[in-house]
Scaffold this active site. Structure first.
Site, mmCIF file in Angstrom:
data_model
loop_
_atom_site.group_PDB
_atom_site.id
_atom_site.type_symbol
_atom_site.label_atom_id
_atom_site.label_comp_id
_atom_site.label_asym_id
_atom_site.label_seq_id
_atom_site.Cartn_x
_atom_site.Cartn_y
_atom_site.Cartn_z
ATOM 1 N N HIS A 193 -62.684 34.425 -76.221
ATOM 2 C CA HIS A 193 -62.855 35.538 -75.289
ATOM 3 C C HIS A 193 -63.100 36.778 -76.149
ATOM 4 O O HIS A 193 -62.533 36.890 -77.242
ATOM 5 C CB HIS A 193 -61.582 35.848 -74.493
ATOM 6 C CG HIS A 193 -61.119 34.806 -73.533
ATOM 7 N ND1 HIS A 193 -60.248 33.822 -73.883
ATOM 8 C CD2 HIS A 193 -61.379 34.617 -72.212
ATOM 9 C CE1 HIS A 193 -59.985 33.064 -72.826
ATOM 10 N NE2 HIS A 193 -60.659 33.516 -71.798
ATOM 11 N N ASP A 249 -59.955 38.199 -77.548
ATOM 12 C CA ASP A 249 -59.180 37.393 -78.508
ATOM 13 C C ASP A 249 -59.539 37.824 -79.920
ATOM 14 O O ASP A 249 -58.699 37.800 -80.816
ATOM 15 C CB ASP A 249 -59.529 35.905 -78.438
ATOM 16 C CG ASP A 249 -59.329 35.310 -77.079
ATOM 17 O OD1 ASP A 249 -58.426 35.764 -76.368
ATOM 18 O OD2 ASP A 249 -60.087 34.369 -76.748
HETATM 19 C C1 XLS Z 1 -57.503 29.361 -67.403
HETATM 20 C C2 XLS Z 1 -58.765 28.975 -67.996
HETATM 21 C C3 XLS Z 1 -59.253 29.873 -69.122
HETATM 22 C C4 XLS Z 1 -60.732 29.682 -69.357
HETATM 23 C C5 XLS Z 1 -61.384 30.734 -70.180
HETATM 24 O O1 XLS Z 1 -56.861 28.601 -66.696
HETATM 25 O O2 XLS Z 1 -58.676 27.649 -68.391
HETATM 26 O O3 XLS Z 1 -58.519 29.648 -70.272
HETATM 27 O O4 XLS Z 1 -60.996 28.446 -69.931
HETATM 28 O O5 XLS Z 1 -61.258 32.001 -69.646
#
Ligand code: XLS
Ligand code: NI
Ligand code: NI
Length: 443
Positions: free
Chosen positions: A103, A106
């Site tokens: 992200h 991150d």
């Molecule tokens: C949350 C999601 C998230 C996505 C990315 O439940 O899995 O981690 O994969 O934003």
């Protein structure tokens, strides 16, 4: 450069199924050819940046438990981001996964203004590019965190305030541009807050139109900048919202068709999002394949007793073999892969625990690949399935499907010959036993 994971060797080796070394692969032999491709090319595995490097091991009841010095309070944000990045790439390289996912926030601090947020991401994208060149690790997908900041509490694209929509659009432009710059193979949108808490304050139809427009803008921007990766929606039924609009693959397909995006956007299926929506993982893959929107997978599983997203590392060969079977049967991944959107348990506090977790998960997927491939290559399941639908290749079946028969025709046919087809066994238990035999015998 000083190492962070200094108790782990430079590369996790493949040692084979008879090895007892907990930090060697027993099944993941990246160059082993399975059918027409290597294991590495089939599985296209990725480590996620967020749970592995950007989460301190906190939960709603307690603080972080992990040793992640770059997350400590009071650190200079850009310096800490660089230290985190060095540890992340050290991890990817030692583990030997070909990909990672991130992200925007991150890897990059939010900063005090949008200008600063943009500049931070640009600078750290350049540094990621350098790490990628040095290590050969590639980007499976990027995504923007459109659910964390309080401004997104009532949704990003589906927010009642168009200024929040605008802010989210600007953030996605930054992140899609960064993903493009890093030759990312996909771009993901998980609509964590694109849903509602109560219908009492929600204009549901309007929010769907907003989301449809937002996604069209993402696709338009993708074409404007020449990004060749796939745009992926990540279905999930709820959490954090009471209801998420991208509920499951079938719902996403209807949404994409409604907003003219079914040729442009595919889905990123998460194993435990499937189970939270009341489906099996293999159901979600099969449904997406049937709709032509299968894209990628987040491989994390849930806990049978817990109704939330526990993000555990996959360890069930049976569950993953059944999903893998649908993936192979549908032709495998094109731009997608298996991302570990997985979290350690809070008590797994050794630095090496992150390796133990991923090694087991990668072995589970590798073994599942072997099981699924041998089931498909032997053809026993496929031939019994073909036999079951054989009638549809005969005249009657073909004419019905081609639209050449009316209810009146069927009425006449049935009345004339007193058509009374005999029930045929579905052979379910025999087929289930067959799957178990493949699991037992795989080598
Ligand atoms: C949350 C999601 C998230 C996505 C990315 O439940 O899995 O981690 O994969 O934003
Ligand atoms: Ni996910
Ligand atoms: Ni999830």
């Amino acid at each position: 450069m000083s190492e962070f994971f200094n108790e782990v060797p430079a590369r996790i080796p493949f040692l084979g199924p008879d090895s007892d070394d907990p930090l060697g692969f027993r099944w993941y032999d990246k160059d082993r050819v399975v059918g027409d491709k290597t294991m590495e090319a089939h599985l296209r595995m990725a480590v996620c940046y967020w749970h592995s490097f950007n989460w301190p091991g906190s939960d709603v009841f307690g603080d972080g438990t992990f040793d992640r010095p770059w997350l400590d309070a009071g650190r200079d944000p850009m310096g800490a981001a660089r230290e985190k990045m060095a540890a992340a790439f050290e991890f990817f390289e030692k583990l030997g996964t070909p990909y990672f996912c991130f992200h925007d926030h991150d890897v990059s601090p939010m900063g005090a203004s949008f200008k600063e947020e943009t500049a931070n991401l640009e600078a750290l994208t350049d540094e990621m590019a350098a790490h990628m060149d040095r290590t050969g690790v590639k980007l499976l997908w990027g995504t923007a965190r459109l659910f964390h900041h309080p401004r997104y509490m009532a949704g990003a694209a589906t927010n009642p305030d168009p200024e929040v929509f605008a802010r989210a659009g600007a953030q996605v432009k930054n992140c899609l541009d960064a993903t493009h710059r890093l030759s990312g193979e996909n771009y993901v949108l998980w609509g964590g807050r694109e849903g509602y808490e109560t219908l009492l304050n929600t204009e549901l139809g309007r929010e769907l139109d907003q989301l449809g427009r937002f996604l069209n803008m993402v696709v338009e921007h993708k074409h404007d900048i020449g990004f060749e990766g796939t745009i992926l929606l990540e279905p999930k039924p709820q959490e954090p919202t009471k209801h998420q609009y991208d509920y499951d693959s079938q719902t996403c397909h209807a949404f994409l068709q409604r907003y003219g995006l079914e040729e442009e956007v595919k889905v990123n299926i998460e194993v435990n999002h499937a189970t939270l929506s009341g489906h099996d993982f293999n159901h979600e893959v099969a449904m997406a394949m049937a709709a032509g929107i299968f894209g990628s997978v987040d491989a994390n599983r849930g806990d049978d007793r817990l109704g939330w997203d526990t993000d555990q590392f996959p360890n069930s060969v049976e569950q993953m073999s059944l999903g893998m079977y649908e993936i192979l049967r549908g032709g495998g991944f094109s731009t997608g892969g298996f991302n570990f959107d997985t979290k350690l348990r809070r008590m797994s506090t050794r630095r090496s625990d992150l390796f133990h977790a991923h090694v087991g998960a990668m072995d589970t997927l590798a073994r599942s690949l072997l099981v699924a491939h041998s089931m498909l290559a032997d053809g026993a399941l496929e031939s019994s399935r073909e036999e079951r639908y054989r009638g549809w290749s005969d005249d009657l079946g073909r004419q019905i499907l081609a639209g050449g028969r009316t209810l009146d025709d069927l009425h006449a046919l049935v009345a004339e010959s007193n058509l009374d087809p005999a029930p045929v066994s579905g052979c379910q238990e025999e087929l289930e036993n067959l799957v178990n035999r493949y699991i037992e015998r795989v080598r």
